[in-house]
Design an enzyme around this catalytic site. Structure first.
Site, short mmCIF file in Angstrom:
data_model
loop_
_atom_site.label_atom_id
_atom_site.label_comp_id
_atom_site.label_asym_id
_atom_site.label_seq_id
_atom_site.Cartn_x
_atom_site.Cartn_y
_atom_site.Cartn_z
N LYS A 193 6.88 -0.59 -7.69
CA LYS A 193 7.93 -1.39 -8.61
C LYS A 193 7.96 -0.74 -9.47
O LYS A 193 8.64 -1.12 -10.72
CB LYS A 193 7.30 -2.69 -8.76
CG LYS A 193 8.48 -4.09 -9.13
CD LYS A 193 8.86 -4.33 -8.13
CE LYS A 193 10.37 -5.42 -7.77
NZ LYS A 193 11.59 -5.24 -7.36
N ASP A 203 -1.23 -8.28 4.87
CA ASP A 203 -1.79 -9.15 5.64
C ASP A 203 -0.47 -9.22 6.31
O ASP A 203 0.00 -9.58 7.72
CB ASP A 203 -1.82 -10.47 4.75
CG ASP A 203 -3.18 -10.58 4.33
OD1 ASP A 203 -3.91 -10.09 4.40
OD2 ASP A 203 -3.19 -12.53 4.05
N ASP A 235 9.11 -4.66 -2.86
CA ASP A 235 9.96 -6.11 -2.01
C ASP A 235 10.71 -6.07 -1.06
O ASP A 235 11.00 -6.11 -0.14
CB ASP A 235 11.26 -6.39 -2.82
CG ASP A 235 12.07 -5.74 -3.88
OD1 ASP A 235 11.30 -4.86 -4.22
OD2 ASP A 235 12.80 -6.49 -4.65
N ASP A 272 -2.66 -5.98 -0.56
CA ASP A 272 -3.77 -6.83 -0.41
C ASP A 272 -2.36 -7.95 -0.01
O ASP A 272 -2.63 -8.25 1.84
CB ASP A 272 -4.16 -8.49 -1.37
CG ASP A 272 -4.47 -9.08 -0.86
OD1 ASP A 272 -5.25 -9.56 -0.09
OD2 ASP A 272 -4.22 -10.05 -1.41
N TYR A 284 -6.52 -6.56 -10.05
CA TYR A 284 -7.74 -7.15 -10.10
C TYR A 284 -8.89 -6.66 -10.97
O TYR A 284 -9.71 -7.60 -11.09
CB TYR A 284 -8.41 -6.59 -8.34
CG TYR A 284 -6.92 -7.48 -7.07
CD1 TYR A 284 -6.49 -7.55 -6.83
CD2 TYR A 284 -8.28 -7.96 -6.55
CE1 TYR A 284 -5.59 -8.74 -6.19
CE2 TYR A 284 -8.01 -8.79 -5.04
CZ TYR A 284 -6.03 -8.95 -5.23
OH TYR A 284 -6.12 -9.28 -3.60
C1 IPM Z 1 -9.03 -8.77 1.08
C2 IPM Z 1 -9.03 -10.75 0.63
C3 IPM Z 1 -9.50 -10.24 -1.18
C4 IPM Z 1 -9.11 -9.32 -2.17
C5 IPM Z 1 -9.95 -11.80 -1.45
C6 IPM Z 1 -10.72 -12.37 -1.19
C7 IPM Z 1 -10.67 -11.47 -2.67
O1 IPM Z 1 -7.55 -11.07 0.43
O2 IPM Z 1 -9.78 -8.05 1.59
O3 IPM Z 1 -7.55 -8.86 1.29
O4 IPM Z 1 -7.68 -9.72 -2.50
O5 IPM Z 1 -9.24 -8.44 -1.76
MG MG Z 2 -6.22 -9.89 1.48
#
Ligand code: IPM
Ligand code: MG
Length: 354
Positions: A187, A247, A219, A243, A142
């Site tokens: 990885k 999710d 993975d 990230d 990032y």
């Molecule tokens: C998160 C989001 C952010 C990230 C984006 C919106 C920049 O997806 O906080 O998980 O990738 O960190």
């Molecule tokens: Mg995110």
């Protein structure tokens, strides 16, 4: 005690869930000696509209002076066509960097009341789910050198010893208070930065002999999360893997609308936000689930303000509201009564006042 909270409602459903969360915080602080002062700041798309850039200096200065930052969400289609330095997401990345928030805690907890909202087979989650994803937040791909020309683009993934060690310490300390198990995700079969990651995570592990450490390729980790999620206690990983995996972990708890997060650095100043985004498609319709933000505020009380009792009060009110059957659209099963954003908040507040 007086605390100054920098509030960043942001875009989409951000302002809605923040407004509701402040109601909950006020009820929590009522009749205590805790005074919460809120100051609102602009960040994200609304800042582009009003101030001409995603992260105004005033926001950086104001958040730095505060005791904690509570953020809704930033971004939306409206700003998607702007150039790379004008993206609303830059506000988030900029705040994380400016405040030195290198450790992102994303607890993925399955409330037993929502077992049926979980997309996994019931036998996989019969003992519940309680995973703490700890994501490195101010380094890795990032923040590495990046660039593009007409035909190509690149991003650089680099991790240094101090960045790996400090996030590893956060993970091992968290594990000591939980199930004493850390899974470090990388990885290392391909990436040099991951081999360095492993080396320094192992070095830190020696300081925590009670904690079991295992390594997993990303993975495989993505697969194991849906195959046998109970094997995880604390997951520690780099910025981009974290990230993605957070999710995934969020979804197996039933809804991404339920997941809070804390971003912490070396001091008590932290930033607290729901893991879900700005969801422009449902904004302004009273459909958003406020619980992720409400529970982020509870994390704020715990980690930045050291008010554990108030945090627990909010968390148990959320738990009770769910037990009473309170459901927003994202966590309702077909046929179940759907509450609006405000009604869900009212259900939480009613349980705090009991
Ligand atoms: C998160 C989001 C952010 C990230 C984006 C919106 C920049 O997806 O906080 O998980 O990738 O960190
Ligand atoms: Mg995110």
């Amino acid at each position: 005690m007086k605390y100054n909270i920098a509030v960043i409602p942001g875009d989409g459903i951000g302002p809605e869930v923040i407004k509701e969360t402040l109601r909950v915080l006020d009820v929590a602080a009522k009749d205590t000696d805790i005074e919460l002062n809120y100051t609102s700041y602009l960040a994200g798309g609304c800042a582009i509209d009003e101030a001409g850039l995603p992260l105004p200096q005033e926001t950086i200065d104001g958040t730095k002076e505060s005791d904690a930052v509570l953020l809704g969400a930033v971004g939306g289609d409206k700003w998607d066509t702007l150039g790379s330095d004008m993206r609303p997401e830059n506000a988030l990345l900029g705040l994380r960097a400016a405040l030195g928030l290198f450790a992102n805690l994303r607890p993925a907890v399955l409330f037993t009341q929502l077992t049926q909202a979980c997309p996994l087979k019931p036998e996989l989650i019969q003992n519940g789910l309680d995973i703490m994803v700890i994501r490195e937040l101010t380094g890795g791909i990032y923040f590495g050198d990046k660039g593009r020309d007409d035909k190509s683009g690149y991003d650089t993934l680099r991790y240094s010893d101090y960045e790996i060690k400090r996030i590893a310490h956060v993970a091992f300390k968290a594990a000591m208070k939980r199930g004493k198990k850390v899974t470090s995700v990388d990885k290392a079969n391909v990436l040099e930065s991951s081999r360095v990651w492993r080396k320094f995570v192992e070095e830190v592990a020696e300081e925590y002999p009670e904690v079991t450490l295992n390594h997993m390729y990303v993975d495989n980790a993505a697969m194991q999360l849906v195959r046998w999620p109970e094997q995880f206690d604390v997951i520690v990983t780099g910025n981009m893997f974290g990230d993605i995996l957070s999710d995934e972990a969020a979804m197996i708890t039933g809804s991404i609308g339920m997941l809070p997060s804390a971003s912490l650095g070396d001091t008590t100043l932290g930033m607290y936000e729901p893991v879900h985004g700005s969801a422009p498609d449902i904004s302004g319709q009273e459909l958003a689930n406020p619980l992720a933000t409400i529970m982020s505020a509870a994390m704020m009380l715990r980690y930045s303000l050291a008010q554990d009792d108030l945090a627990t009060k909010i968390e148990s009110a959320v738990d009770k509201a769910l037990s009473d059957g309170a459901r927003t659209k994202d966590i309702a099963l077909p046929g179940e009564k759907i509450l609006s954003t405000t009604q869900m908040t009212n259900a939480v507040i009613a349980n705090m006042e009991k």
